[in-house]
Motif scaffolding. Structure first.
Motif, PDB file in Angstrom:
ATOM      1  N   SER A  33       0.780  -1.037  -0.018  1.00 37.79           N
ATOM      2  CA  SER A  33      -0.070   0.082  -0.161  1.00 37.79           C
ATOM      3  C   SER A  33       0.903   1.373  -0.038  1.00 37.79           C
ATOM      4  O   SER A  33       0.582   2.418  -0.569  1.00 37.79           O
ATOM      5  CB  SER A  33      -0.937   0.022   1.135  1.00 37.79           C
ATOM      6  OG  SER A  33      -0.237   0.048   2.436  1.00 37.79           O
ATOM      7  N   ALA A  36       3.307   0.747  -3.754  1.00 37.36           N
ATOM      8  CA  ALA A  36       2.648   0.253  -5.081  1.00 37.36           C
ATOM      9  C   ALA A  36       1.316   1.303  -5.238  1.00 37.36           C
ATOM     10  O   ALA A  36       1.111   1.798  -6.363  1.00 37.36           O
ATOM     11  CB  ALA A  36       2.336  -1.220  -5.381  1.00 37.36           C
ATOM     12  N   MET A  37       0.680   1.326  -4.314  1.00 39.37           N
ATOM     13  CA  MET A  37      -0.465   2.220  -4.382  1.00 39.37           C
ATOM     14  C   MET A  37      -0.395   3.690  -3.858  1.00 39.37           C
ATOM     15  O   MET A  37      -1.307   4.573  -4.015  1.00 39.37           O
ATOM     16  CB  MET A  37      -1.838   1.659  -3.584  1.00 39.37           C
ATOM     17  CG  MET A  37      -2.046   0.099  -4.007  1.00 39.37           C
ATOM     18  SD  MET A  37      -3.166  -0.767  -2.997  1.00 39.37           S
ATOM     19  CE  MET A  37      -4.153   0.495  -2.287  1.00 39.37           C
ATOM     20  N   ASN A  38       0.815   4.125  -3.273  1.00 43.22           N
ATOM     21  CA  ASN A  38       1.010   5.363  -2.781  1.00 43.22           C
ATOM     22  C   ASN A  38       0.006   5.876  -1.718  1.00 43.22           C
ATOM     23  O   ASN A  38      -0.257   7.185  -1.780  1.00 43.22           O
ATOM     24  CB  ASN A  38       1.360   6.329  -3.953  1.00 43.22           C
ATOM     25  CG  ASN A  38       2.269   7.668  -3.529  1.00 43.22           C
ATOM     26  OD1 ASN A  38       3.011   7.454  -2.437  1.00 43.22           O
ATOM     27  ND2 ASN A  38       2.142   8.516  -4.255  1.00 43.22           N
TER      28      ASN A  38
END
Length: 170
Positions: A33, A36-38
């Motif tokens: 999280s 990768a998802m910032n």
């Protein structure tokens, strides 16, 4: 007594392994999280912190039961079999004293103090975290009693480094 010890070993081992697996999953989610998802998860750090506390203290209780706690064996190696049994009995009594006074009694005081507090992010009662102290202390006392019962019959649960399987690469 051996049935109680095996059951306790199995239960505590299962709890520690399950907790470790859950912590790995939470850690992977935290890294995913964040990078990768910032969008980092706000609760994962608390889950990991409190999970490690519980796992460490339960693991310490398990180590007491297995006789694999940290020890210096310079004196023990020089004793006769009977002397080793007596030393192991003194160690079990010392664990019982420590666990009873510091972990159970002191830990319960911590639980009562923390019962008025909640964690910053997840808002769980902090008494749940502090409960790890008296629970692990009670387990250490139980294991120490089992160890004393075994010692009274001439058996020991002290882990002998010479009987350990060789590590890979040594």
């Amino acid at each position: 007594m051996q049935r109680v010890r095996r059951g306790l070993d199995l239960l505590l081992g299962l709890v520690c392994c399950t907790l470790l697996a859950a912590l790995v999953v939470v850690l992977v989610w935290q890294v995913f999280s964040r990078y990768a998802m910032n969008a980092p998860s706000s609760s994962t750090e608390e889950i990991l912190r409190y999970g490690v506390i519980w796992m460490s203290l339960l693991g310490a209780a398990y180590a007491v039961g297995q006789g694999s706690h940290l020890s210096v064996d310079i004196l023990r190696d020089r004793l006769s079999h009977r002397g080793k049994l007596r030393l192991d009995a003194v160690i079990a009594l010392a664990f019982m004293l420590f666990a009873g006074v510091v972990l159970v009694w002191g830990g319960w005081k911590g639980v009562t103090i923390a019962s008025r507090q909640t964690s910053a992010v997840m808002q769980i009662p902090m008494s749940w975290v502090y409960l790890s102290l008296p629970v692990s202390g009670a387990l250490m006392i139980l294991y120490s009693l089992l160890n004393l019962a075994d010692l009274s019959q001439g058996r020991t649960h002290h882990v002998d480094p010479e009987e350990q399987p060789e590590m890979m690469g040594e």
